[in-house]
Design a protein around this motif. Structure first.
Motif: not given
Length: 160
Positions: A29-46, A64-68
């Motif tokens: 997956e190369s979409d930055r929004i999709a990857n930022a969303a998933n990585l934000s969730a991964l980090i926040y919950h781990a 500019v604020v992105g996924p968080f």
């Protein structure tokens, strides 16, 4: 250490496991929004003791604020302001033990006491920053910095 029960061992070992999970999330997956969303969730919950984990993306002028994950955040951050602006401008990770002692700190959430911001740079171009906030003073250490810099590199490497 980490909140995810599947992670075991020392802190560096847990970050290695989290890094493997991050690679799996962005694989193909190369979409930055999709990857930022998933990585934000991964980090926040781990990663324990966070009150915010996410991305600010550079629009050519400012961050500019992105996924968080966390409470609503500041929408725009000039490059000359705050910890995020310092990381973006200097292109060096900022590990701040006490945000109240950081000149020009932007208090998006008054509960934040420490912060770790990793610049995201691809082929010399600023993409944005990965920003983590904690309600604890001195929450982040060298292991956290190394682990989160590695996860940030996974995000950058997935971009096309």
């Amino acid at each position: 250490m980490f909140a995810t029960s599947s992670l075991t061992g020392s802190k560096p070992e847990q970050y290695a496991q989290l890094l493997d999970q991050a690679r799996g999330l962005v694989h193909g997956e190369s979409d930055r929004i999709a990857n930022a969303a998933n990585l934000s969730a991964l980090i926040y919950h781990a990663v324990p003791h966070l009150n915010w984990a996410g991305f600010y993306l550079f629009d050519g002028t400012e961050l500019v604020v992105g996924p968080f994950q966390g409470l609503p955040a500041c929408v725009r951050i000039p490059l000359h302001k705050g910890v995020c602006g310092a990381a973006a401008t200097e292109r060096v990770t900022q590990r701040i033990d006490d945000v109240d002692a950081f000149p020009g700190h932007i208090a998006c959430d008054s509960a934040s006491r420490s912060e770790l911001v990793v610049p995201l740079v691809k082929d010399g171009a600023l993409i944005g920053v990965l920003d983590l906030d904690s309600p604890l003073l001195a929450r982040f250490d060298a292991d956290d910095q190394a682990g989160l810099e590695a996860i940030a590199a996974v995000f950058v490497d997935a971009l096309r």
